[in-house]
Structure formats: C-alpha cells, structure tokens
Motif scaffolding. Structure first.
Motif, PDB file in Angstrom:
ATOM      1  N   ARG A   1       0.857  -1.190  -0.131  1.00 51.56           N
ATOM      2  CA  ARG A   1      -0.008   0.112  -0.062  1.00 51.56           C
ATOM      3  C   ARG A   1       1.144   1.508  -0.056  1.00 51.56           C
ATOM      4  O   ARG A   1       0.543   2.035  -0.440  1.00 51.56           O
TER       5      ARG A   1
ATOM      6  N   GLN B   1     -14.812  -6.557  12.631  1.00 49.89           N
ATOM      7  CA  GLN B   1     -14.965  -5.065  13.084  1.00 49.89           C
ATOM      8  C   GLN B   1     -15.966  -4.687  13.830  1.00 49.89           C
ATOM      9  O   GLN B   1     -17.137  -5.332  13.633  1.00 49.89           O
TER      10      GLN B   1
ATOM     11  N   LEU C   1     -15.922   6.607  14.594  1.00 46.41           N
ATOM     12  CA  LEU C   1     -15.123   5.405  13.929  1.00 46.41           C
ATOM     13  C   LEU C   1     -13.517   5.578  14.739  1.00 46.41           C
ATOM     14  O   LEU C   1     -13.192   6.533  14.866  1.00 46.41           O
ATOM     15  N   ARG C   2     -12.930   4.420  15.205  1.00 44.19           N
ATOM     16  CA  ARG C   2     -11.619   4.507  15.308  1.00 44.19           C
ATOM     17  C   ARG C   2     -11.047   3.489  14.263  1.00 44.19           C
ATOM     18  O   ARG C   2     -11.526   2.375  14.151  1.00 44.19           O
ATOM     19  N   ILE C   3     -10.173   3.743  13.433  1.00 42.60           N
ATOM     20  CA  ILE C   3      -9.542   3.187  12.533  1.00 42.60           C
ATOM     21  C   ILE C   3      -7.889   3.166  12.777  1.00 42.60           C
ATOM     22  O   ILE C   3      -7.385   4.086  12.989  1.00 42.60           O
TER      23      ILE C   3
ATOM     24  N   LYS D   1      -2.090   1.406  17.315  1.00 45.33           N
ATOM     25  CA  LYS D   1      -0.757   1.271  17.219  1.00 45.33           C
ATOM     26  C   LYS D   1       0.029   0.205  16.333  1.00 45.33           C
ATOM     27  O   LYS D   1       1.061  -0.128  16.303  1.00 45.33           O
ATOM     28  N   HIS D   2      -0.986  -0.782  16.047  1.00 42.91           N
ATOM     29  CA  HIS D   2      -0.538  -1.681  14.980  1.00 42.91           C
ATOM     30  C   HIS D   2      -0.698  -1.325  13.771  1.00 42.91           C
ATOM     31  O   HIS D   2      -0.897  -0.418  13.177  1.00 42.91           O
TER      32      HIS D   2
ATOM     33  N   ASP E   1      -1.416  -1.913   9.393  1.00 42.57           N
ATOM     34  CA  ASP E   1      -2.559  -2.621   8.575  1.00 42.57           C
ATOM     35  C   ASP E   1      -3.679  -2.749   9.153  1.00 42.57           C
ATOM     36  O   ASP E   1      -4.052  -2.632  10.318  1.00 42.57           O
ATOM     37  N   SER E   2      -4.609  -3.015   8.189  1.00 45.35           N
ATOM     38  CA  SER E   2      -6.113  -2.979   8.460  1.00 45.35           C
ATOM     39  C   SER E   2      -6.577  -4.530   8.363  1.00 45.35           C
ATOM     40  O   SER E   2      -6.272  -5.347   7.272  1.00 45.35           O
ATOM     41  N   PRO E   3      -7.578  -4.767   9.305  1.00 49.04           N
ATOM     42  CA  PRO E   3      -8.479  -6.048   8.880  1.00 49.04           C
ATOM     43  C   PRO E   3      -9.244  -6.075   8.065  1.00 49.04           C
ATOM     44  O   PRO E   3      -9.526  -7.272   7.254  1.00 49.04           O
ATOM     45  N   GLY E   4      -9.712  -5.046   7.545  1.00 48.84           N
ATOM     46  CA  GLY E   4     -10.646  -5.109   6.598  1.00 48.84           C
ATOM     47  C   GLY E   4     -10.057  -4.058   5.237  1.00 48.84           C
ATOM     48  O   GLY E   4      -8.930  -4.130   5.189  1.00 48.84           O
ATOM     49  N   TYR E   5     -11.079  -3.115   4.818  1.00 51.19           N
ATOM     50  CA  TYR E   5     -10.592  -2.405   3.768  1.00 51.19           C
ATOM     51  C   TYR E   5      -9.697  -1.272   4.357  1.00 51.19           C
ATOM     52  O   TYR E   5      -9.685  -0.885   5.655  1.00 51.19           O
ATOM     53  N   ASP E   6      -8.858  -0.713   3.560  1.00 51.38           N
ATOM     54  CA  ASP E   6      -7.809   0.094   4.082  1.00 51.38           C
ATOM     55  C   ASP E   6      -8.317   1.575   4.055  1.00 51.38           C
ATOM     56  O   ASP E   6      -8.073   2.524   3.331  1.00 51.38           O
ATOM     57  N   LEU E   7      -9.126   1.727   5.086  1.00 56.08           N
ATOM     58  CA  LEU E   7     -10.087   2.914   5.095  1.00 56.08           C
ATOM     59  C   LEU E   7      -8.954   4.054   5.493  1.00 56.08           C
ATOM     60  O   LEU E   7      -9.190   5.378   4.904  1.00 56.08           O
ATOM     61  N   MET E   8      -7.802   3.791   6.160  1.00 56.73           N
ATOM     62  CA  MET E   8      -6.918   4.841   6.374  1.00 56.73           C
ATOM     63  C   MET E   8      -6.436   5.459   5.115  1.00 56.73           C
ATOM     64  O   MET E   8      -6.138   6.632   4.967  1.00 56.73           O
ATOM     65  N   GLY E   9      -6.319   4.649   4.160  1.00 58.90           N
ATOM     66  CA  GLY E   9      -5.839   5.107   2.844  1.00 58.90           C
ATOM     67  C   GLY E   9      -6.724   5.830   2.126  1.00 58.90           C
ATOM     68  O   GLY E   9      -6.219   6.781   1.304  1.00 58.90           O
TER      69      GLY E   9
END
Ligand SMILES: Cc1cc2nc3c(=O)[nH]c(=O)nc-3n(C[C@H](O)[C@H](O)[C@H](O)COP(=O)(O)OP(=O)(O)OC[C@H]3O[C@@H](n4cnc5c(N)ncnc54)[C@H](O)[C@@H]3O)c2cc1C
Lengths: 419, 498
Positions: A128, A392, B191-193, B196-197, B199-207
């Motif tokens: 990414r 989630q 929402l919390r996205i 401290k870890h 990558d994401s478990p689902g879609y890359d919402l941060m991106g």
C-alpha cells in the motif's frame, strides 16, 4: 466445477464483469491462484482468471517507476528490477511455502489486493505504501483509474490504496504502477542468542528506537529458531537457543559503523553476534516466508497472522500458550507481527483446538489493546466455519458494507471472501 | 475574489440562522460559537486569500462528543459543515460556505500519548505538525513529514491533505506515517480506524481518509509514527548555469542508487528572491540551485556527499558547497524554506501551483513554462521538490491591475494541464480543494470521478460535509448508484474459457 473465463486485456475484463453483473453471477477472481487457500472459500459460479493480463508495460529505472498488467507474475517483475539493481522495497512475502503450494507464484495484482509486505514493513511499509496508481474494473462493470506514475500525487481520492488489501471484493485490478527503489548494496544481521520473549522485544524496541536505520527486527523463540535455522542454512538456532535478530542494510561503510553502534547499544542484553550477508539473506527470507511453520515442519497445525502494537506481541503469545497447550509462535516487525501456530488435532499435551482457536486468539488480541488476527492456514471446512478476518466493530463494518455496495452493488466479486 | 461556482446556498438555512446559532451554543457552551461579523472575519479565507466567504457561523468544539452532536444535528437539519484546522490550505479546502457551519478543530490541541517503545504518538488534530516533533525531540525523536508551513499547520489538516515536505522523498508522505485515526462521520458516528498496530483487518480506510480533504469525516485524533532522528545530516548546495544540468544531476543521483533525505531545486528568480530576503549566500549568477541533504550515520553521509559532489561536478556545476556544521546546513535551507514569503516581497500577489511531473520532463516543462510566461506577460519563480518531481511555480501578479488575476489563473491552469500531459498530476501535496476542482477532468474521466465520489457516498450519503470541494460536479448519490444493466449474451463471445 466453476466455468473459468480468461480475458486477454482490460477491455475483455470489463465486458465480462459488466455481463456477470447484469446476470448477477458471482465471480471468483484469481491471478495464479497462489493465495486461494486463504480466507473463506468462495462460492462462485464463475472464475475470472487474470493471468492472461500479463506483461510489464513501463519500467523506467531512473524514474523509479514500474507499471505492469495485473496478471504479471511477481517473479517476472522482481527479476526485471533486480537486473537493474532495484527491488520492490516492501519485500513482499511468498505465501506458497506456508500454504503448502509451490513457491514463487503470485501476480502483481494479487500482491496489491492482499497488501503483501515482509520484514521491511516496519521501515519501508507494505504494498500500500509503494503503489502509485491503478486501473481497475469495479463490480459495476465499469473501468476506472486512480493515481498515476508519480510519487507526489494528491489529485482526487486515493483509490489505489483503498483497493490494497481488499482481496478482490471491490474491484478487479487490471494494471498497477509501483515505485521501485535501489537495492541495498550489502546486508548484515546482529544476533542476540538466548533471550526470553520479553527481553527480546525490549532489545528490538531499543534497536528500532536508535538511529541505526534497522530494516528488520525479529525474535525467534528456541523451536522457531531451530526450524528457521534449518530452512536457512543453520544461521540461527544452532544450540537450540532462541534468536533475536536485527538487520542492517546499505553501503558497506555505513553498515560497519551502524553494526558497531548497535552492538554497543545491545550489549546490556547479553552476547552479541554478527552474521554476514551470505547468512543474512536466506535467514530473512525464511523469516519473511514463515519457514518455521510450513506444513511439513509443523504438520497438523493451523496458522494465524496477528498484528498488534509491537510491545504487545509477547502478551498475545503468553495468553495463547496458556489457552492452547502446544501453541507456538515467532515475532517479526519488532514484535508487532506474530505468526501463531496452533495444533489442529489432539496432541500429546492438550486437546484438539476447536475452530482453529478463534476464541482465544480474538480474546488475546483484544486484551493486547487491539489489532487484528487472520487465519492463514486451516482446512476448508474450518475456514468456512470461522470468521477468517478480524470482525470489525459495528460502525466500521457498516461503513465497509456501504463501500462494498458502492463498488459492487450486486455482490458479484469474491462473495464471502473477506467474511 | 474571482467568480467561483459553489453549491447553491440554502435559503431555508439562512432563515433559521438564529435558531442554528442557539442550538450550537447549547451543544458547545461558553465561547465555542462565533456568530458576529467581526468574529467571523478571520475565518473567511484559508491560505488561498483570493477566495473569501464568511461562514454562517463558526463552532469550536472541544470534545469528541461535541463534534459528534454538532454533526448529528447538522445532518438531521440538512446543514452543510466545513472542517477547518489552522487554515493554511493552499487549495481553498477550508473555504467556508455562506450557508455552512465552519467547524474549527483548533481547540483539539493536546498531545495525548507518547509511546517511545512503540515509536508512535497519539495527538489531537489541532496539534501543529511541528508541535509533534517538539513533544518528542527530548528523546531524540521527530515526526518526519515536514511541510514548510509546519509551525502553523495542524496534523488534522495534514491528514486531510496528505501533506508532504522536503523530507518525504526518503521518509514518505503523511499517508505513510499515520497509523490510526478517530473520526466522526457526518451523521455523528464515531469511528476508530487503525491504532498502534500495522495494517487493517478490512478495507484500507486509512488510505482513503488520508488525502480526502475533509469530505469524509472530521478527524478527532491521530496516531502517528515517530522516528529516531538521524545521527547526522549534511547538505550540499550546488549552482548550475542551466536547469538542464540541475535536472540531469537529480536524475544521476537517483540512478546511482542514492535516495537523499531531501533534494530541492530553485530557478533564478526564486534564487534571487530568497537571497535578497534571507542572505543565505546563494549564487546569484546561477540559473538553477540544487540543495541535496544526506542523512544517516556520519560515515555513510560523508561517503554519499562525496558521490553527490562528484555527480554534480560531472554535470558542470558552477558552485558547490558542503555544509560543515548544522548551523551552515540550516542556512542552506533558510532560503528555500522562506521561498514563498520571499517571493511575496517582490510581488504584490502570487499564485502557488503544485503539479508533479516525471523527473526527466523537468527541462522540457521549464522551457514550456517560460514560453507561457511570455505569452501571459507574467513572471514566474520556481521552487521544486526535485527528487520527486513536485513543482511549485509561483506566478507573480498584481490583483489591483484589472485582469491580472484572471491571467495568472489561466497561466496556472495551463501549467497544470502541461503537468498532466507529460504524465504527472494536478497536485502533488496541496490538494484539489476549490482551486483545482474544475481542472479534474483534465486528469480523470467521468467514470473515474464517479468512482471517487462513490467513496464519498459511502461516508456521507447526503453530501453535507465540505461540499463543493475536489469534485467539479456534485452528483446525488442515488443518481450515481444507478446501474447500467444490459442483459443477454457475453458481448465478447471469444474470451477464452475453460
Ligand atoms: C507558507 C505555506 C507553506 C506550505 N508548505 C507546504 C508544504 O511544504 N507541503 C505541503 O504539503 N503543504 C504545504 N502548505 C499547505 C498547507 O499548510 C497544508 O495543506 C496543511 O496540511 C493544511 O493544514 P491546516 O491545519 O492549515 O488545514 P486547513 O487549511 O485548515 O484545512 C485544510 C483541509 O483540511 C480539512 N481539515 C482540517 N482539519 C480537519 C480535521 N480535523 N478533520 C477533517 N478535515 C480537516 C479542511 O476541511 C480542509 O479541506 C503550505 C502552506 C503555506 C501557507
């Protein structure tokens, strides 16, 4: 048996998906199928095989940029950039060995769709972080693009990153553009033998918090050290001791200097050894590809990939050791990535783990302050029965569903894959 | 102000202004609501002062709960909201709407947690970019992305714009340095996205969120990665008598496998403006000036400085100096960092462009820009993040001369179209905002844009958050949802199947 369609270009891909959408036929999307055994098995009437969309379309080494059709083998790309002294700096792992399939498979589109990374995740990021642009076809059967071929680009929403790690459930990638970087001239590893998990993670934090530009920080408890040492020519685990390893890369004069400062910094943690490039390279490849827990080295097990705050790795491992006798683990990413290997069948010491240990794993991650765990290897029946990806919280799940509905309103792309 | 098409103001909202002000005052008591004309004036513009518009009312919440309640209220009442950080945007991203609530996040100014072992800091969005570094530097750490506005701009604004800085060449942009956010959606959902870890478990919402220009949600907390400062940093200052030679040097450095901490270039007008302003000792007779900073262990830096100097000499540089102290290095940078205000001194007004091009196109693009300048009869000073091809042409004009602003804007648009034509993009780090909004079709077709707006629709289906920015046309989400369905046989019957 699902019928397989193998388009030869982006336009055929679009036409196929427009048709599948209109007919509301679910589609399983594959490149070379190298990661098909991860996630919930997809129930689809049709298979879309993208391996025909192959070939590097642009490679300008002096511009540090490469574009390729989504079905291009990663191996082909790695060979092309290596020939010019460059690499994909995020060090994408190869899931083949740990899934028990052939090594060296996988396409560049699949690499982005699963957001691959390696030990360098902590210093250089994941797929990414290196993607610059994409072309794709959404579940609406419409072709679109995002990003471009330059690094500095905030023009419009970052759909390239948005699709990374989406496992083909929002859109089908048809072409991707990545940043490539010069390959380091040399590599060396600092090895601290015999530390327990907590001391080891403290040592890794000290190394990562120094100015020595560490590019890999892993801890292998004794049995993992022996297994990984076995796969990597015996660099670690020789006396049955744990191995805490720190990697330095760069120009030789710099490595020599940094290795000295790092050795001084880590001296309070005990004996410090150094491994040269010839030993380091196979070692880090084995760490990257989870050589400790391949099906032949760890038969009758399931494998979880856990991401937590680096300092919390040991608490996850300790909780699992208590909850599931016979569980084993090792750490990458300074302790933040835990590869967790649980017995799938009754062992001498404990009972069979029901549902791949999903309950204890989720509790351990929650107790560690949050993160996520993905079930990487288990038989199909287990993967169909347990949520493979970390569930989630409700508001996030609802948002993800709305996003899915926007990009794939008929739910034709890899239905159930990310459940 | 130039004519700018913004979403049609809602007369009903104006009529209810007193009621809206009262309700906001209930949610954010005390001095959290500004409604008088004098109080609103400082919020009329962001960094793009040619656009100005007083908001309906300004609200300054202090807690996440207040943010959530304000947004939920506005959502329910159909009132638009524009988030604002420090107001330094160079794309008009924080430009208010006449019928919109302006939500300033500057009371969210606390550093919440500094976690050195996990190398991250948790901060509120109103903390300034430099404020993060200030909070961690006592342990030798820093926050890497360093926009020139770092004293003033907020980390919330950085997240919204995916801001960059001179050190992004080696250390990445905001998007590569943010681990988590807490944000509030337009309907009030918190929402919390991430965290401290990694990558994401689902879609890359941060991106998706980083770089979304305040259209997806209001960011109320940010977790950033902090880094240990490099052992040393040294800079080389090189003058060339052609921009081609400077551009070639940049290309050769990268081709040699060297990724400097920063690599910046300036052209003659920018060199002169900066030198007159800060007296950094820049060579006035040079056509192009290159600053290359190498950072890392001392041994490596000395080694690489030598190689860079060799490459520069090989390209016929006319002036070359290597910093021998940190003070000297900072002097090298002083002129570059002050380039915008320096240009502000030599011209009543200027427009700052932000296109990116493939590095190799630099000489070609500079030549074309010179020709355009002659065509429009306007001067242009250039500073660029040379390492990543991000140009900042500063177009000099005088807004008091009738027609000059229009000419400057047309010149700017031509430059950006040129950037796209050679394979680059409209904006490298300042964002689309309102300023480049109507140029988006130069880069994206309607389907591309529709897919971007679909992200917006997933986050804010009523499109009440910061509307009128980024996208040239507002489409109702329901309209966008319509599918083009054509049943029947697969149109390409010859697609191989097995
Ligand atoms: C002299 C000068 C030099 C600059 N140099 C650089 C540079 O080198 N590199 C660079 O990248 N930029 C640069 N900038 C541009 C600007 O500083 C950045 O874009 C910065 O990130 C904006 O931050 P801000 O707090 O001022 O945001 P604002 O201007 O207040 O807002 C910018 C956008 O962010 C949104 N926003 C703000 N806060 C939030 C929040 N909490 N939640 C959701 N949305 C929010 C707003 O709605 C708006 O769309 C420069 C600007 C100036 C004036």
């Amino acid at each position: 048996m699902a019928e397989t369609y193998a388009p030869r270009d982006a336009d055929e891909t679009r036409a196929f998906l427009a048709w599948a959408m209109a007919e509301e036929k679910p589609v399983e999307v594959i490149g070379q199928g190298s990661k098909r055994a991860i996630g919930r098995p997809v129930q689809a009437e049709l298979t879309l095989d993208l391996s025909g969309l192959s070939g590097i379309t642009l490679y300008e080494p002096e511009e540090l940029v490469l574009s390729a059709r989504a079905g291009t083998p990663v191996a082909e790309i790695e060979a092309a950039v290596a020939a010019r002294g460059q690499e994909l700096a995020f060090e994408p792992m190869d899931y083949g060995p740990v899934l028990g399939t052939a090594p060296g498979l996988g396409t560049i589109g699949g690499l982005l769709a699963t957001n691959l990374a390696g030990p360098r995740r902590i210093s250089k990021g994941a797929a990414r972080d290196h993607v610059l642009g994409i072309k794709a076809v959404s579940g609406r059967g419409e072709a679109f693009k995002s990003g471009g071929r330059v690094v500095k680009n905030v023009t419009g929403y970052d759909l390239a990153r948005g699709l990374s790690g989406s496992w083909g459930t929002l859109a089908v990638l048809t072409e991707v553009t990545f940043k490539v970087l010069p390959r380091a001239e040399a590599c060396e590893t600092i090895l601290l033998p015999g530390l327990d998990d907590r001391r080891a993670i403290a040592a890794l934090a000290a190394a990562m918090g120094s100015s020595t530009e560490v590019s890999g920080a892993a801890h292998l408890p004794a049995d993992a050290a022996v297994a990984i040492g076995g796969a990597a020519g015996g660099a670690v685990g020789r006396n049955g001791q744990s191995a805490t390893i720190v990697r330095l890369e760069g120009v030789p004069v710099s490595i020599a200097h940094r290795a000295d400062s790092l050795s001084r910094l880590l001296a309070p943690f005990g004996r410090v050894e150094r491994l040269g490039g010839a030993e380091s390279e196979p070692l880090w490849r084995a760490v990257r590809d989870v050589a400790a827990f391949t099906p032949d080295r760890a038969p009758g097990t399931v494998l979880w990939r856990v991401s937590v705050a680096p300092g919390e790795g040991p608490s996850v491992v300790a909780a699992m050791a208590k909850a599931v006798p016979g569980s084993r683990a090792y750490y990458d990413w300074q302790g933040g990535l835990v590869w967790l290997c649980l017995p799938a069948a009754p062992t001498g010491t404990g009972a069979a783990v029901p549902e791949a240990g999903v309950g204890p794993v989720r509790r351990a991650v929650a107790a560690a302050g949050g993160g996520h765990a993905t079930l990487i290897r288990a038989d199909a029946a287990t993967r169909a029965a347990v949520p493979v990806f970390e569930p989630q919280p409700a508001p996030l799940a609802a948002l993800a569903e709305r996003l899915k509905a926007q990009f794939d309103p008929k739910g034709i792309l890899n239905p159930g894959r990310m459940a | 102000m130039t004519a700018l098409r913004m979403p049609e103001p809602d007369a009903g909202v104006f009529a209810r202004r007193a009621e809206i002000v009262r309700r906001l005052g209930e949610i954010v008591p005390g001095e959290g609501v500004i409604a008088d004309a004098r109080g609103l004036a400082p919020y009329e513009s962001d960094g793009v002062t040619v656009y100005a518009q007083a908001p309906l009312v300004v609200v300054l919440p202090e807690t996440v709960e207040q943010v959530s309640r304000v947004l939920a209220y506005c959502h329910q009442e159909g009132i638009k909201v524009v988030p604002r950080g420090a107001g330094t945007s160079l794309s008009g991203g924080a430009l208010p709407l006449a019928d919109g609530v302006l939500m300033s996040m500057m009371k969210f100014n606390r550093v919440l947690d500094i976690d050195f072992p996990n190398r991250c800091a948790v901060v509120q969005p109103g903390v300034t970019n430099l404020g993060i570094t200030r909070a961690v530097e006592h342990e030798g750490f820093y926050y890497a992305p360093d926009p020139s506005s770092q004293i003033a701009c907020s980390i919330g604004g950085n997240v919204a714009e995916n801001s960059g800085g001179v050190h992004c060449l080696k250390y990445g942009l905001t998007t590569n340095n943010v681990l988590g956010v807490e944000m509030v959606l337009m309907d009030g959902t918190v929402l919390r996205i991430g965290g401290k870890h990694l990558d994401s478990p689902g879609y890359d919402l941060m991106g998706l969120i980083v770089g979304s220009e305040g259209l997806l949600g209001v960011v109320t907390e940010v977790t950033v990665r902090i880094l240990r400062a490099p052992e040393t940093a040294r800079a080389v200052l090189v003058g060339f008598n052609s921009s081609e030679a400077g551009g070639q040097t940049v290309a050769d450095i990268i081709a040699a496998g060297i990724i400097p901490g920063g690599m910046e270039m300036m052209d003659r007008p920018a060199i002169h403006a900066a030198e007159d302003f800060v007296h950094a000792g820049y060579p006035r007779d040079a056509e192009a000036l290159l600053i290359v900073e190498l950072d890392g262990p001392a041994a490596e830096v000395s080694h690489l400085i030598e190689r860079v100097a060799e490459i520069a000499r090989g390209n016929g540089c006319v002036d070359l100096r290597v910093s021998n102290s940190d003070a000297e290095r900072l002097v090298f940078w002083a002129g570059r960092k002050a380039a915008f205000p320096a240009v502000g001194r030599i011209s009543p007004d200027y427009l700052c462009m932000d296109g990116t091009i493939p590095r190799k196109e630099l000489p070609h693009v500079l030549a074309r820009m010179r020709a355009m300048g002659e065509h429009y009869g306007l001067r242009c000073a250039n500073v660029f993040h040379a390492g990543d091809g991000n140009l900042h042409p500063l177009i000099l004009f005088d807004a008091n001369v009738p027609g000059e602003l229009d000419k400057a804007e047309a010149f700017g648009a031509d430059i950006l179209r040129l950037c796209v034509e050679v394979g680059g993009c409209l904006t490298g780090e300042h964002g689309v905002g309102v300023e480049k909004r109507d140029l988006m079709p130069a880069m994206f077709d309607e389907i591309d844009l529709a897919h971007q707006i679909r992200v917006k629709c997933a986050f804010d289906p009523k499109q009440l958050l910061n509307p009128g920015k980024v996208f040239p046309q507002l489409h109702r989400c329901a309209e966008l949802g319509r599918l083009h369905v054509q049943r029947g046989a697969l149109p390409h019957p010859d697609i191989p199947r097995f």
